[in-house]
Scaffold this motif. Sequence first.
Motif, short mmCIF file in Angstrom:
data_model
loop_
_atom_site.label_atom_id
_atom_site.label_comp_id
_atom_site.label_asym_id
_atom_site.label_seq_id
_atom_site.Cartn_x
_atom_site.Cartn_y
_atom_site.Cartn_z
N HIS A 186 0.82 -1.21 0.00
CA HIS A 186 0.00 0.00 0.00
C HIS A 186 0.86 1.26 0.00
N VAL A 191 -2.07 -2.41 -4.80
CA VAL A 191 -3.13 -3.17 -4.17
C VAL A 191 -2.59 -4.55 -3.83
N ARG A 209 -8.96 -9.11 5.43
CA ARG A 209 -9.53 -7.85 4.94
C ARG A 209 -9.35 -6.76 5.99
N GLY A 212 -6.19 -5.10 5.75
CA GLY A 212 -5.99 -4.26 4.56
C GLY A 212 -5.90 -5.01 3.26
N ASP A 214 -6.73 -6.48 -0.20
CA ASP A 214 -7.67 -5.96 -1.18
C ASP A 214 -8.37 -7.04 -1.99
N LEU A 240 -13.69 -8.33 -0.54
CA LEU A 240 -12.49 -8.47 -1.36
C LEU A 240 -12.88 -8.67 -2.82
N GLN A 268 -12.74 -4.92 -11.02
CA GLN A 268 -12.38 -4.09 -9.86
C GLN A 268 -10.88 -3.85 -9.80
N ARG A 272 -9.04 -0.22 -10.00
CA ARG A 272 -8.11 0.25 -8.97
C ARG A 272 -6.77 0.65 -9.58
#
Length: 278
Positions: A186, A191, A209, A212, A214, A240, A268, A272
């Motif tokens: 991060h 990600v 999750r 953190g 993803d 997720l 997704q 991102r």
Amino acid sequence: MSLSTPVRLDLHLHTTRSDGALPPEEVAAAAVRAGLDAIAITDHDTTDGVVPARVAAVRQGRLRVIAGIELSCSDAGADFHLLGYGIAPAHGSLAAVAARLAALRRERIGEIVARLGALGVVLRLEDVTVPAGNAAMGRPHIAEALVRRGYVPNAQEAFDLWLRDGGPAHVPHRGPSPAVGIRAVHEAGGVAVWAHPDLGDARRFPDLRALGLDGVEALRPGLAPTASAAMEHAARAAGLFITGGSDWHGAPRPALGSWYVTEKHVPQLLARLGIATG
């Protein structure tokens, strides 16, 4: 850069900068020949292959190379591989974790060689060689040394006899915790995705999750469609997203491009990463 649909992607590839069979430049060229539109270079514990692959992709003219890494984390004594996508390859947080992992890899190789010796399989550390530019020596390089010394006819047999997870010469990774790996990814602008979990690992998705995480790599060769679907359901319930990749290392694996995902499988992740399709 927008990618014209349909988009064929392989989001988990290795080069000779870790334990893959081809240099980054050749992986990029092979991806173009295979008709892939985008790939992620995810070498173990190093980002050194990203820039050479990108330079080669520019020469090819039609390939998007996503900057990635696969960190060798440890969780309660078990291996936990963490994929980072869209990272800044030279970021200090990742560099610090990679340097620590490189030292741990060297220690691990020495321990594996010692265990082999105790089993009567005599190998010297200097017998274990790596390609130029390699930053992540691992078990495949030990397997190749065993082939060269005549102990086995091929690397797979070395794994089957001694080097496999839980095998008589196996030494688990002692890498950073998943939390440390996720934070480093991060901080590098990326990600964080759990690489190749099993369906039984789905019970841990909510806790990860909360740390953190993803996404999870729910799409990959060898995983039954029913298992992939169940993993995707568990992942989405935990907040997720899912990704997919072949974990391609080169020969004797199937040809690059024989397995891929499309933009419909990983919307997704692409969002991102700021990758538009259409």
